[in-house]
Design an enzyme around this catalytic site. Structure first.
Site, PDB file in Angstrom:
ATOM      1  N   LYS A  96       0.445  -9.702  -5.440  1.00 13.88           N
ATOM      2  CA  LYS A  96       1.666  -9.270  -4.930  1.00 13.88           C
ATOM      3  C   LYS A  96       3.028 -10.088  -5.215  1.00 13.88           C
ATOM      4  CE  LYS A  96       2.349  -6.584  -0.584  1.00 13.88           C
ATOM      5  NZ  LYS A  96       1.981  -6.736   1.038  1.00 13.88           N
TER       6      LYS A  96
HETATM    7  O1  G3P Z   1       2.347  -5.456   3.818  1.00 12.16           O
HETATM    8  C1  G3P Z   1       3.672  -5.165   3.676  1.00 12.16           C
HETATM    9  C2  G3P Z   1       4.418  -4.634   4.687  1.00 12.16           C
HETATM   10  O2  G3P Z   1       3.503  -3.294   5.161  1.00 12.16           O
HETATM   11  C3  G3P Z   1       4.686  -5.252   5.997  1.00 12.16           C
HETATM   12  O3  G3P Z   1       5.219  -4.583   7.127  1.00 12.16           O
HETATM   13  O4  G3P Z   1       5.091  -4.141   9.673  1.00 12.16           O
HETATM   14  O5  G3P Z   1       5.705  -6.476   8.503  1.00 12.16           O
HETATM   15  O6  G3P Z   1       7.493  -4.494   8.454  1.00 12.16           O
HETATM   16  P1  G3P Z   1       5.943  -4.927   8.631  1.00 12.16           P
END
Ligand code: G3P
Length: 214
Positions: free
Chosen positions: A84
């Site tokens: 990533k």
């Molecule tokens: O893993 C990436 C993403 O899904 C993070 O989401 O909940 O931190 O906005 P969030």
């Protein structure tokens, strides 16, 4: 649409895999920190052993060479690791380098269709638009997913769209309606996908009725 779980929690991954429809895992540094992980490499290996699907592991470096180096190291942890990389100019350059070496990249922290176009042109295997974070600042996260899918279709890009930063089952439904390749969800959202009050009520009635018949 493929279902990924967005977590670094081994118990959550195990439980979701037990439901039988887990196609992969996405992690990030915040999710690893939430699990109080000290040895990130060991933890990523443990996640990779729980699923044959792709497991996204994020770099911490922010310069191109550093990201490429870290990406190579992460890719050696297990055959299903996807590296990533943040959607920055150095990240795009690192993406091109890793792609040339046969390493799959997930371009993360994507908030615009232009960023997604650049990720595809740089050879990213996946792109992750963060829909929940966009909704939270009053913009249209799922509208962005639709734009990215339209652009990728126009030019037959093979990059898969992972709908990320998912907050509720409606995001999952919108992702499927839009034709997104993947939706990555926290365990809390996965747990809500099958829930319906009429299903619970109907089941209770069936059992009560049969009980009266006994
Ligand atoms: O893993 C990436 C993403 O899904 C993070 O989401 O909940 O931190 O906005 P969030």
């Amino acid at each position: 649409m493929k279902f990924f779980i967005d977590t670094a929690g081994l118990a959550e991954i195990r439980e979701a895999a037990g439901y039988g429809f887990l196609d992969g895992v996405t992690t990030n540094p915040s999710l690893l920190a939430r699990e109080k992980v000290r040895d990130a490499d060991r933890h990523i290996r443990a996640i990779c052993a729980l699923t044959p699907g792709p497991v996204s592991a994020e770099v911490l470096a922010t310069d191109t060479e550093g990201m490429a180096e870290e990406g190579r190291r992460l890719a050696k942890l297990a055959p299903n690791v996807v590296v990533k990389l943040p959607l920055t100019m150095p990240g795009l350059a690192a993406c091109r380098i890793l792609r040339a070496e046969g390493i799959a990249v997930n371009a993360t922290l994507v908030f615009s269709a232009m960023q997604a176009l650049l990720a595809a042109k740089s050879g990213a295997a996946y792109v992750s638009p963060f829909v929940g974070r966009l909704d939270e600042i009053g913009t249209d996260g799922m509208g962005l997913v639709e734009e990215i899918l339209a652009i990728y279709k126009n030019y037959s890009f093979k990059t898969e769209v992972i709908v990320a930063s998912v907050r509720h089952p409606r995001h999952v439904l919108r992702a499927a309606l839009a034709g997104a390749h993947v939706c990555t969800m926290p365990f809390a959202v996965i747990s809500k996908l099958a829930a319906h009050p009429l299903t619970d009520k109907g089941l209770a009635t069936f059992l009560t009725d049969w009980g009266k018949n006994a």
